[in-house]
Design a protein around this motif. Structure first.
Motif, PDB file in Angstrom:
ATOM      1  N   PRO A  14       0.810  -1.226   0.000  1.00  0.00           N
ATOM      2  CA  PRO A  14       0.000   0.000   0.000  1.00  0.00           C
ATOM      3  C   PRO A  14       0.841   1.272   0.000  1.00  0.00           C
ATOM      4  N   GLU A  66       1.406   3.048  -3.408  1.00  0.00           N
ATOM      5  CA  GLU A  66       0.275   3.411  -4.256  1.00  0.00           C
ATOM      6  C   GLU A  66       0.539   4.727  -4.980  1.00  0.00           C
ATOM      7  N   LYS A  67       1.224   5.660  -4.351  1.00  0.00           N
ATOM      8  CA  LYS A  67       1.545   6.937  -4.981  1.00  0.00           C
ATOM      9  C   LYS A  67       2.372   6.725  -6.246  1.00  0.00           C
ATOM     10  N   ARG A 121       2.535   3.898  -8.038  1.00  0.00           N
ATOM     11  CA  ARG A 121       1.715   3.210  -9.032  1.00  0.00           C
ATOM     12  C   ARG A 121       0.755   4.183  -9.717  1.00  0.00           C
ATOM     13  N   ARG A 122       0.232   5.122  -8.939  1.00  0.00           N
ATOM     14  CA  ARG A 122      -0.644   6.135  -9.520  1.00  0.00           C
ATOM     15  C   ARG A 122       0.123   7.002 -10.513  1.00  0.00           C
TER      16      ARG A 122
END
Length: 336
Positions: free
Chosen positions: A126, A129-130, A132-133
């Motif tokens: 998690p 996530e930044k 992956r975004r």
């Protein structure tokens, strides 16, 4: 350049494992980029036709390098340390800079496909996530869609328990023809089978016994990352896994055992288990036996320990190439 060959630029090229696998899949490698001087010498010696560029991806100006103008595929094995379980020690900026530089290069090159490789936590944790975004946003700006998966190296004949996360971004019409590779190996070689000949090279009389006992694929090759000490096979848990397979993981060896070396699995003697050499680690990464790796031991180990094994990259490359070629010739499937 081979006529009608698909082209690829490789960033953060390292020892060249991913680029080599893509070459084996039929791609023409038109440029490889890495900031490390020893790594660049390794690449220049083994594949001068790849036009190695020794520069920091985060600071280089692509306009100064004509070989970066265009490629069908832009590929990058992102630095692994920022995405490890201990990656927080390096700070978020380290991971952001390398990743953002890759995405900026994609905007410059505008390839038909973007291929990113890293460890599985890049896709699963998690806290990333930044990042992956950022990939999804950059892909959307270029008109791409993104798919991702984790592949097990043993499924492709690599004698090592190693998992790789891959992201592929393409335009929707190309991505609709893409699928992830299926396992190609029904039986993975063991650690002992892979290294028996090299362990016996200096006359070690117990090489056959050692190889018979090392009856599983090798544990994950790790360690050696920049800024993380010398050349060893990882933290305490990793070293225990290696010891069970008959390897001392506290350091990398200068040579394989000689005829006077005596195997001792009791743990009483630090020198009772053989150490792996850089060349043996290279074999466990499925690099070619004649691939020359330059630099002192720590530098050489870092190059090869962080590599993507060529068979894994080849399998992914074949599927990317098939999708792009099928898109070029509607209604005609060209199996590579």
């Amino acid at each position: 350049m081979r006529q009608n060959a698909l082209t690829v630029i490789e960033l953060c090229a390292g020892v060249g494992g991913q680029a080599l696998g893509l070459e084996q899949a039929g791609f023409c490698v038109t440029a490889v980029v890495d900031a490390d001087a020893d790594t660049c010498r390794t690449l220049s010696t083994n594949r001068p036709e790849w036009h190695p560029i020794c520069d920091d991806l985060r600071r280089m100006e692509p306009v100064e390098h004509p070989s970066l103008d265009h490629a069908d595929v832009l590929s990058c094995g992102l630095p692994r340390s920022p995405y490890s379980e201990a990656g927080k020690q390096l700070g978020d900026a380290d991971s952001r800079d390398a990743l953002q530089a890759t995405l900026d290069m994609a905007s410059w090159v505008r390839p038909r496909a973007l291929l990113l490789e890293n460890i599985p936590t890049f896709l699963r944790a998690p806290k990333f996530e930044k990042q992956r975004r950022a990939v999804r946003d950059a892909a959307e700006d270029l008109g791409y869609e993104v798919v991702s998966t984790v592949l097990d190296a043993t499924d492709f004949g690599v004698p090592q328990r190693r998992k790789h996360a891959f992201l592929v971004a393409m335009r929707p019409e190309d991505l609709s023809r893409f699928s992830w590779p299926l396992p190609t190996s029904t039986r993975c070689p063991t650690l002992g089978e892979t290294l028996r000949a090299s362990m016996a090279a200096r006359g070690w009389p117990e090489a056959d016994k050692w190889a018979a006992d090392a009856s599983e694929p090798a544990p994950l090759i790790m360690g050696g990352a920049t800024g993380r000490g010398g050349a060893d096979l990882g933290a305490t848990r990793a070293k225990k896994l290696w010891a069970r397979q008959g390897v001392y993981g506290g350091s990398i060896g200068d040579a394989v055992p000689d005829r006077d070396f005596r195997l001792d699995r009791t743990g009483a003697l630090r020198d009772g288990l053989p150490r792996l050499t850089v060349d043996q680690v290279s074999l466990l990464q499925s690099m070619p036996e004649d691939w020359r790796i330059y630099g002192k031991k720590t530098s050489a180990y870092r190059q090869v320990s962080q590599a993507t094994p060529p068979p894994v990259a080849r399998a992914v490359g074949l599927r990317i190439a098939a999708a792009l070629r099928e898109s070029d010739s509607p209604g005609i499937r060209r199996d590579l």
